[in-house]
Write an enzyme that holds these catalytic residues in place. Structure first.
Site, PDB file in Angstrom:
ATOM      1  N   ASP A 126      11.372  -4.554  -2.283  1.00  0.00           N
ATOM      2  CA  ASP A 126      10.443  -4.908  -3.346  1.00  0.00           C
ATOM      3  C   ASP A 126      11.157  -5.609  -4.494  1.00  0.00           C
ATOM      4  OD1 ASP A 126       7.717  -4.463  -2.978  1.00  0.00           O
ATOM      5  OD2 ASP A 126       7.948  -2.300  -3.139  1.00  0.00           O
ATOM      6  N   ARG A 177       7.452 -11.555   1.231  1.00  0.00           N
ATOM      7  CA  ARG A 177       6.127 -11.316   0.671  1.00  0.00           C
ATOM      8  C   ARG A 177       6.013 -12.117  -0.629  1.00  0.00           C
ATOM      9  NH1 ARG A 177       5.864  -5.749  -1.646  1.00  0.00           N
ATOM     10  NH2 ARG A 177       5.634  -5.005   0.497  1.00  0.00           N
TER      11      ARG A 177
END
Length: 301
Positions: A126, A177
């Site tokens: 992340d 992402r």
């Protein structure tokens, strides 16, 4: 009038005991324990959706706590494999030691990545605030030098993101992402205009399509999703080269069904853990209309 009611609701919910807030939290969080999240993942898989599992928490600096988190992530990989679920794992660097040191965090990721490889799975790193961007990219590059089972997250609202992706080596193995970004950043480093953020998002997406880079299209913005569809059609992108990603519990007004009708893969980001309260309050702030959803369900019971 609706906005006023929503504002009152948000202020009111902060005063409630956690036991009552949990009623609202169930919309966004799978629960506190591994068994809770695995039940949600199974349900999502049975409905045709992939999943990404995240243990809630960030900015941990206690080494024993971090070791427990690492062990839990490794157990998740084992149980995902055992149950044959279609799910991977997403981890924040500050959850596993970046606040202690870069090396501590890197070693934590190496430990977890070895299990991702062992169980033929994938590890998503992340992206947090811009303070961690350089370290996060560096960690990804070190891990990716010897593994194809890892990928980063990039944020479209940062001015640097497009060039960061351009400067990536071995783009043929890059899998990232793309989200807009939620952290409050200085206008010097982040785009603040809604339309300009979307414009940069589409610019990055187009670059990925042009260079055959696998991308997770993470957004709940319906206007932006429609524009993503246009780019997919423009480049006739193979549906195995991208997936749409959404947060668990956030209403999509028919877009999940639309993705499925187009045979597009959809991955649902499913958080769980003891820090559910803080995460849920943030989600409720972003979508106070959840009040109506909860009230409807309460009256059905």
């Amino acid at each position: 009038m609706v906005s006023v009611i929503n504002s009152i609701f948000i202020a009111f919910i902060k005063l409630l005991p956690k036991s009552l807030v949990s009623i609202f939290a169930k919309q966004y969080v799978a629960g506190e324990h591994i068994d809770d999240v695995l039940k949600v993942v199974e349900k999502l898989n049975n409905s045709g959706y992939k999943a990404t599992v995240d243990i809630l928490g960030e900015h941990f600096s206690d080494k024993s706590e971090i070791n427990n988190i690492i062990s839990e992530y490794n157990m998740l990989y084992k149980l995902i494999k055992k149950n044959e679920f279609d799910a991977n794992i997403s981890i924040k660097p500050t959850h596993i030691g970046l606040d202690i040191s870069y090396d501590h965090c890197l070693n934590s990721f190496k430990n977890i990545l070895s299990n991702a490889e062992k169980y033929d799975n994938f590890l998503r790193i992340d992206m947090e605030s811009s303070k961690a961007t350089d370290d996060t990219i560096k960690i990804y590059k070190e891990l990716a030098a010897s593994s194809c089972n890892v990928g980063p997250v990039f944020q479209a609202y940062l001015n640097r993101t497009y060039s960061d992706i351009q400067n990536m080596e071995n783009k043929e193995k890059l899998n990232f992402r793309l989200c807009k970004g939620i952290y409050k950043e200085s206008p010097d480093i982040a785009i603040t205009d809604y339309h300009e953020v979307n414009k940069n998002y589409l610019k990055i997406l187009e670059y990925a399509f042009q260079h055959n880079i696998y991308i997770g299209i993470a957004t709940h913005d319906k206007t932006l999703i429609d524009q993503c569809y246009q780019l997919i059609n423009k480049y006739n992108v193979d549906s195995e080269m991208f997936e749409f990603q959404v947060l668990y519990g956030v209403p999509m007004d028919g877009y999940l069904e639309k993705h499925k009708e187009n045979n597009y893969n959809v991955r649902v980001y499913v958080p769980y853990g003891k820090q559910w309260y803080e995460y849920s309050i943030r989600r409720i702030k972003e979508n106070p209309n959840i009040l109506l959803y909860v009230l409807k369900n309460l009256f059905k019971q």
